[in-house]
Design a protein around this motif. Structure first.
Motif, PDB file in Angstrom:
ATOM      1  N   ALA A  97     -30.232   7.108 -29.943  1.00 54.94           N
ATOM      2  CA  ALA A  97     -31.064   6.244 -30.782  1.00 54.94           C
ATOM      3  C   ALA A  97     -30.411   6.010 -32.146  1.00 54.94           C
ATOM      4  O   ALA A  97     -30.451   4.889 -32.682  1.00 54.94           O
ATOM      5  CB  ALA A  97     -32.446   6.863 -30.949  1.00 54.94           C
ATOM      6  N   ILE A  98     -29.786   7.048 -32.714  1.00 54.22           N
ATOM      7  CA  ILE A  98     -29.093   6.891 -33.998  1.00 54.22           C
ATOM      8  C   ILE A  98     -27.922   5.921 -33.845  1.00 54.22           C
ATOM      9  O   ILE A  98     -27.710   5.033 -34.686  1.00 54.22           O
ATOM     10  CB  ILE A  98     -28.611   8.259 -34.516  1.00 54.22           C
ATOM     11  N   GLY A 149     -25.280   2.402 -21.464  1.00 50.57           N
ATOM     12  CA  GLY A 149     -25.917   1.099 -21.330  1.00 50.57           C
ATOM     13  C   GLY A 149     -26.826   0.769 -22.494  1.00 50.57           C
ATOM     14  O   GLY A 149     -27.336  -0.337 -22.603  1.00 50.57           O
ATOM     15  N   TRP A 150     -27.007   1.746 -23.425  1.00 49.36           N
ATOM     16  CA  TRP A 150     -27.895   1.517 -24.569  1.00 49.36           C
ATOM     17  C   TRP A 150     -27.369   0.424 -25.492  1.00 49.36           C
ATOM     18  O   TRP A 150     -28.140  -0.185 -26.249  1.00 49.36           O
ATOM     19  CB  TRP A 150     -28.094   2.812 -25.356  1.00 49.36           C
ATOM     20  N   ALA A 165     -36.611  -3.687 -29.956  1.00 51.41           N
ATOM     21  CA  ALA A 165     -36.270  -3.320 -28.581  1.00 51.41           C
ATOM     22  C   ALA A 165     -35.698  -1.905 -28.527  1.00 51.41           C
ATOM     23  O   ALA A 165     -35.970  -1.141 -27.597  1.00 51.41           O
ATOM     24  CB  ALA A 165     -35.268  -4.320 -28.003  1.00 51.41           C
ATOM     25  N   ILE A 166     -34.916  -1.543 -29.532  1.00 52.35           N
ATOM     26  CA  ILE A 166     -34.346  -0.194 -29.598  1.00 52.35           C
ATOM     27  C   ILE A 166     -35.440   0.844 -29.792  1.00 52.35           C
ATOM     28  O   ILE A 166     -35.483   1.873 -29.107  1.00 52.35           O
ATOM     29  CB  ILE A 166     -33.305  -0.109 -30.734  1.00 52.35           C
ATOM     30  N   PHE A 167     -36.369   0.575 -30.731  1.00 50.68           N
ATOM     31  CA  PHE A 167     -37.443   1.525 -31.022  1.00 50.68           C
ATOM     32  C   PHE A 167     -38.364   1.734 -29.824  1.00 50.68           C
ATOM     33  O   PHE A 167     -38.942   2.803 -29.653  1.00 50.68           O
ATOM     34  CB  PHE A 167     -38.262   1.045 -32.224  1.00 50.68           C
ATOM     35  N   SER A 171     -37.454   1.006 -26.381  1.00 53.10           N
ATOM     36  CA  SER A 171     -36.764   1.368 -25.136  1.00 53.10           C
ATOM     37  C   SER A 171     -36.230   2.788 -25.126  1.00 53.10           C
ATOM     38  O   SER A 171     -36.410   3.524 -24.142  1.00 53.10           O
ATOM     39  CB  SER A 171     -35.621   0.381 -24.873  1.00 53.10           C
ATOM     40  N   LEU A 172     -35.546   3.199 -26.196  1.00 41.34           N
ATOM     41  CA  LEU A 172     -34.890   4.502 -26.168  1.00 41.34           C
ATOM     42  C   LEU A 172     -35.876   5.674 -26.148  1.00 41.34           C
ATOM     43  O   LEU A 172     -35.660   6.637 -25.397  1.00 41.34           O
ATOM     44  CB  LEU A 172     -33.910   4.619 -27.331  1.00 41.34           C
ATOM     45  N   PRO A 173     -36.965   5.644 -26.919  1.00 39.52           N
ATOM     46  CA  PRO A 173     -37.961   6.726 -26.736  1.00 39.52           C
ATOM     47  C   PRO A 173     -38.553   6.739 -25.335  1.00 39.52           C
ATOM     48  O   PRO A 173     -38.809   7.807 -24.776  1.00 39.52           O
ATOM     49  CB  PRO A 173     -39.030   6.400 -27.789  1.00 39.52           C
ATOM     50  N   LEU A 174     -38.762   5.546 -24.741  1.00 42.35           N
ATOM     51  CA  LEU A 174     -39.289   5.472 -23.384  1.00 42.35           C
ATOM     52  C   LEU A 174     -38.335   6.121 -22.387  1.00 42.35           C
ATOM     53  O   LEU A 174     -38.744   6.929 -21.540  1.00 42.35           O
ATOM     54  CB  LEU A 174     -39.545   4.006 -22.996  1.00 42.35           C
ATOM     55  N   VAL A 175     -37.055   5.799 -22.493  1.00 36.73           N
ATOM     56  CA  VAL A 175     -36.066   6.366 -21.579  1.00 36.73           C
ATOM     57  C   VAL A 175     -35.952   7.876 -21.779  1.00 36.73           C
ATOM     58  O   VAL A 175     -35.876   8.638 -20.804  1.00 36.73           O
ATOM     59  CB  VAL A 175     -34.697   5.684 -21.777  1.00 36.73           C
ATOM     60  N   THR A 176     -35.951   8.323 -23.030  1.00 39.86           N
ATOM     61  CA  THR A 176     -35.880   9.761 -23.299  1.00 39.86           C
ATOM     62  C   THR A 176     -37.079  10.491 -22.703  1.00 39.86           C
ATOM     63  O   THR A 176     -36.941  11.572 -22.114  1.00 39.86           O
ATOM     64  CB  THR A 176     -35.821  10.007 -24.821  1.00 39.86           C
ATOM     65  N   PHE A 177     -38.252   9.899 -22.837  1.00 39.56           N
ATOM     66  CA  PHE A 177     -39.467  10.474 -22.257  1.00 39.56           C
ATOM     67  C   PHE A 177     -39.344  10.585 -20.736  1.00 39.56           C
ATOM     68  O   PHE A 177     -39.642  11.631 -20.140  1.00 39.56           O
ATOM     69  CB  PHE A 177     -40.673   9.616 -22.639  1.00 39.56           C
ATOM     70  N   VAL A 178     -38.913   9.500 -20.103  1.00 39.32           N
ATOM     71  CA  VAL A 178     -38.782   9.486 -18.644  1.00 39.32           C
ATOM     72  C   VAL A 178     -37.756  10.519 -18.184  1.00 39.32           C
ATOM     73  O   VAL A 178     -37.990  11.263 -17.220  1.00 39.32           O
ATOM     74  CB  VAL A 178     -38.392   8.077 -18.155  1.00 39.32           C
TER      75      VAL A 178
END
Length: 514
Positions: free
Chosen positions: A79-80, A239-240, A260-262, A264-271
């Protein structure tokens, strides 16, 4: 930043003379909204990594608890890095992603080396890993008592690449429909895994999730192995940065790119975190490490006679991953050819279908050739992941360092998004730790990556820097280009605009046929 980048950032509006220029005929349209932008990030990140990497991450993390930390930590660092790319993406509003950024900031040689690595290692290896994962999972139910034959796995992976190359060459609409369908499949597979994990927890099967057992090491902790665990995890998040490849096509990129970053990336990390949590509710660390098909073994434990659902779902996911990789890699090679860093033929499109057929064929053939060479060196898919992971992070760091260089060289440059320099510094510190210990722990693998990188220098000097080439060589290249044009029925976009001012209408008519 180079003059070309500055000109692109300050270009005026198109000509108002009413005459349709060649540039306007091939200009990219801003058609990607926030939802589609999130789909690009999530769809490209979630491929084979979550179904393959869990074993590699756990093996190097040495305990279940540290493996969870690695998965979440990798998501935070990703994310960073994505925030840094967001600033670069709106400061240099040009498609092509990190290739375009390093090309404009550091010059043609560094840009070419980024493209060279993409041609020889990053995309071919990624496609090889995902295609091999597809073949292993789809063949696993046919060989329950023994391992999947290596020759059969390679053959099916090659057929997968050939089929998807044909689809992408035939129609952009076909390619996007395939991507949408198989993205749905991968999300359903992960939802099934997470749901079964929650059911297991409700039944009391959470032994390895208890803190006292989660951090119980099954081997001695090692900093070098920990770095390799992060490298394996980074493969699952690869792919990020693909949204940056299509910045020119984003609607309101100054708002939608960071949004989109804020999202998508938390969603993917959660999954990812919950999927790995689900795995250890049905398997012990030793059983997970013994499995070459983690998700399939998980399904066999919990689904009984319906266990075939899992390998089929995973195969759908990885099949879509190959499609997405072919689609994006061909566009990167197309952009590189337009900059003069690859043969001009790769920047040509089909006269009727408007697809970059030469670039697609190049992407598929390079994947087959490079994957064959790599598999001659190793049959271990996790070593292949280390190859691509090391090289990926190498240029991620170079690109983020470019953000700091650009701040120093062009302090007054307009930046619609401007983040604190603390973020790229944090990313670069982690980057140095990861690459340093990876190089120490796997010097051969990392050394091969560096050798591939430096091998691009003489190619750049000969192919790009040296302009006074013999006329016979130029004539030969031109003849080969013309032959490729005839075989693929392609033209350079500028030529397409000259020979047919209605090329956009032809593209639309072609898409309707498919």
């Amino acid at each position: 930043m180079g003059d070309g980048a500055r000109q692109r950032a300050t270009e005026g509006p198109p000509s108002q003379t009413g005459e349709k220029s060649t540039h306007s005929a091939v200009a990219l349209k801003k058609e990607i909204g926030l939802l589609s932008a999130c789909g690009i990030i999530v769809g490209n990140i979630i491929g084979s990594g979550i179904f393959v990497s869990p074993k590699g991450v756990l093996e190097n993390a040495s305990s279940v608890g540290v493996a969870f930390i690695v998965w979440i930590g990798t998501g935070v660092i990703t994310a960073i890095g994505a925030l840094c790319y967001a600033e670069l993406g709106v400061t240099i509003p040009k498609s092509g992603g990190d290739y375009s950024y390093v090309n404009d900031i550091f010059g043609g040689l560094v840009g070419f080396l980024r493209l060279w690595i993409a041609v020889l290692a990053m995309y071919p290896t990624n496609q090889a890993v995902v295609a091999l994962t597809f073949s292993n999972y789809i063949l696993h139910p046919l060989f329950p008592a023994c391992g999947v034959p290596e020759s059969g796995s390679r053959l099916l992976a090659a057929l997968c690449l050939l089929l998807l190359t044909w689809v992408n060459c035939s129609s952009v609409r076909w390619a996007t429909r395939v991507q949408d369908a198989f993205t749905t499949g991968k999300l359903l597979a992960l939802a099934l895994i997470i749901t079964m994990g929650i059911v297991q927890i409700c039944k009391g099967h959470f032994y390895w999730l208890q803190p006292g057992h989660a951090f119980e090491p099954f081997q001695e902790y090692d900093v070098g192995r920990l770095a390799l665990a992060f490298l394996q995890g980074s493969f699952a998040y690869a792919g990020w940065n693909f949204l940056n490849y299509v910045t020119e096509e984003l609607i309101d990129p100054y708002r939608n790119l960071p949004r989109a970053i804020f999202i998508s990336l938390p969603l993917v990390t959660f999954v990812y975190a919950f999927a790995n949590m689900a795995y250890v509710t049905a398997m012990s660390p030793q059983e997970l490490l013994a499995s070459n098909a983690v998700a399939v073994t998980f399904g066999e434990r919990l689904l009984g006679v319906m266990s075939w659902i899992m390998p089929v779902s995973v195969a759908l996911s990885t099949f879509g991953g190959v499609n997405g990789s072919l689609f994006t890699s061909s566009r990167l090679f197309f952009a590189g050819a337009r900059e003069g860093h690859l043969p001009r033929l790769l920047a040509m499109i089909h006269v009727d279908r408007c697809t970059p057929i030469p670039a697609l064929l190049f992407a598929a053939s390079s994947s087959d050739c490079i994957s064959t060479l790599l598999m001659l060196c190793t049959s271990d898919i996790y070593t292949l992941i280390n190859y691509v992971g090391f090289i990926n992070y190498l240029f991620y760091g170079v690109t983020v360092a470019g953000q700091i260089v650009l701040r120093i060289k062009e302090p007054d440059l307009y930046r619609p998004i401007k983040i604190s320099l603390a973020w790229p510094v944090i990313y670069l510190l982690f980057w140095a730790f990861l690459l340093g210990f990876s190089l120490y722990k796997e010097p051969v693998v990392c050394g091969i990556g560096l050798a591939i990188l430096t091998s691009g220098v003489p190619v750049y000097l000969f192919g790009v820097y040296w302009e006074a080439k013999p006329k016979s060589f130029i004539y030969f290249v031109d003849r080969m280009t013309h032959l490729g044009q005839k075989l693929c029925q392609v033209v350079y976009p500028a030529e397409a605009g000259k020979r047919d001012s209605g090329i956009e209408e032809k593209c639309e008519e072609s898409e309707k046929k498919f």
